[in-house]
Scaffold this motif. Structure first.
Motif, short mmCIF file in Angstrom:
data_model
loop_
_atom_site.label_atom_id
_atom_site.label_comp_id
_atom_site.label_asym_id
_atom_site.label_seq_id
_atom_site.Cartn_x
_atom_site.Cartn_y
_atom_site.Cartn_z
N LEU A 61 -3.29 -9.04 10.79
CA LEU A 61 -3.64 -9.61 9.74
C LEU A 61 -2.83 -10.57 8.96
N LEU A 104 -8.97 -6.20 8.66
CA LEU A 104 -8.78 -5.14 7.95
C LEU A 104 -9.77 -3.79 8.52
N PHE A 110 -7.08 -2.00 10.56
CA PHE A 110 -6.39 -1.35 9.58
C PHE A 110 -7.22 0.11 9.19
N GLU A 162 -6.13 3.90 10.29
CA GLU A 162 -6.16 5.00 9.04
C GLU A 162 -6.81 6.05 9.64
N TYR A 180 -1.69 -2.84 4.53
CA TYR A 180 -3.32 -2.65 4.44
C TYR A 180 -3.67 -3.09 3.16
N ARG A 197 -4.53 2.91 -2.94
CA ARG A 197 -3.92 3.33 -1.75
C ARG A 197 -2.42 3.31 -2.16
#
Length: 195
Positions: free
Chosen positions: A1, A17, A20, A24, A37, A60
């Motif tokens: 990232l 992303l 990520f 997750e 993230y 988040r």
């Protein structure tokens, strides 16, 4: 990232992303992962000018906000959301979040600059001299003096310019202009002075 953010390419950021999101889905839920993230989502919000991505980042971060690093990222993301919306409720959230982040991470002197810039921006948006004065207080704090001095000088310059415009004071306008020009002369390519 980090490479995606550095490249500035939307496709790289989206690819990062997506990775990520996949991690997750596989169960990764450690605080450093969540923070990274959220930083990516915040960068996407800035890149696209879309506060919804900042909202997702904040969602988040809320469960892990007790972590000092998460608290700092939450505050910066709240500020980004405000910068994208200019809504009073987003200003208030960012104001509280920055205050709490400063308490959680007292060594992070740059947070004082972020806090001052938040008040400065909202003061400009609302045409409210009191908010600009609050920005000057935050930017004049002892802790702010430990932050990036070029950025501090530029923010103080903006504050004096705004005060000079509001109060129709040529001395303040000149002081603001001088500070900004000085900072730009010292570091014309400084990333924080380009905006």
């Amino acid at each position: 990232l980090a490479l995606a953010i550095h490249s500035g390419e939307l496709s790289d950021l989206n690819e990062g992303l997506a990775k990520f999101a996949e991690c997750e889905r596989l169960g990764c839920a450690e605080i450093p992962f969540i923070v990274a993230y959220a930083r990516g989502l915040t960068h996407l919000a800035e890149h696209l000018g879309d506060p919804q991505h900042a909202e997702e980042a904040l969602r988040r971060l809320r469960p892990v906000i007790a972590d000092p690093h998460a608290s700092v990222v939450y505050a910066l993301t709240s500020k980004t959301r405000f910068e994208l919306t200019h809504l009073e409720k987003h200003f208030e959230t960012a104001d509280v979040a920055l205050r709490e982040a400063i308490l959680a991470a007292p060594a992070a002197a740059d947070l004082w600059l972020e806090w001052g810039e938040l008040h400065l921006t909202y003061g400009w948006v609302k045409h409210d001299v009191t908010l600009v004065e609050e920005a000057l207080e935050k930017l004049s704090s002892m802790k702010a003096q430990e932050a990036d001095l070029l950025r501090l000088s530029a923010l103080l310059g903006r504050s004096f310019l705004f005060m000079g415009l509001y109060l129709e004071d040529l001395k303040l306008l000149h002081e603001g202009k001088t500070r900004i020009e000085s900072a730009l002369e010292m570091a014309p390519k400084h990333p924080e002075l380009r905006t």
